[in-house]
Scaffold this active site. Sequence first.
Site, short mmCIF file in Angstrom:
data_model
loop_
_atom_site.label_atom_id
_atom_site.label_comp_id
_atom_site.label_asym_id
_atom_site.label_seq_id
_atom_site.Cartn_x
_atom_site.Cartn_y
_atom_site.Cartn_z
CE LYS A 33 -2.46 6.92 -1.44
NZ LYS A 33 -3.72 7.57 -2.29
CE1 TYR B 265 -3.24 2.98 0.70
CE2 TYR B 265 -2.05 3.28 2.81
CZ TYR B 265 -2.98 3.78 1.86
OH TYR B 265 -3.71 5.00 2.05
#
Length: 283
Positions: A130, A126
């Site tokens: 990002k 994640y």
Amino acid sequence: MNILITGCNGQLGNEMQLLEKENTEHRWFNTDVEELDITNQLAVEQFVAQNKIDGIVNCAAYTAVDKAESEKELCTTLNTVSPAYLAAAIEKRGGWMIQISTDYVFNGTKHTPYLEEDTPCPDSVYGSTKLAGELGVQKFCKKTMIIRTAWLYSSFGNNFVKTMIRLGKEKSELGVIFDQIGTPTYARDLAVVIMTAINKGVVPGVYHFSNEGVISWYDFAKAIHRIAGINTCKVKPLHTEEYPTPANRPHYSVLDKTKIKKTYGIEVPYWEESLEACISKLG
């Protein structure tokens, strides 16, 4: 201005829609996947061109942190590839973009609040996707503002606050991690800052935003129960090792907000005041 909001059904997107009612000088295009598939580059380009979009606030993201470890491709598509499509499309119109990012771009080994200049070092799929999204958006759109936030919650959607209230009413005992430190962010407060940036003018760069103060997840859970009037559930502190998860989480992810406060002349609410405001809306 004609402004595109993606991910309008999420926590932040819903809070943005409430504020739009007070900002009627702009024309708002609130979209989720039904209205605009941001993974489709052609669809993005056509939507931005046809609606003469001047600016984009990208609230859409893949946020299932643990699931991301096994769904890397989907996570990358939503968090890295799609933001780049949006950025490239708005750049063609000479517009601006606000990209929402995360404290997970850091691994949490620091012991003082993270500055925008600190070198990112993500420790999860994640966080990595990002960070790649940040870099892509900055590459394709000159007028890009990146806002990294943390521990987001709202009266909308699923989040830690609502989960703790539900479990507090269902269970007599609950274990919550005490050795991960950070600051919660009320999505409405973040939406107010985004709206301020839109109205005062987007100043490109990376910014940090969360509420003021510092707490652990355990302290946060205790405060949620106290404010919500839940006193039948005992909250016990857990070590991270006692609650293993597929994704690594930062042990310390406090963000320094000096830059955004100075740039936009804003005051940031204290986390407990914002938590009270949110819980009052939950009835």
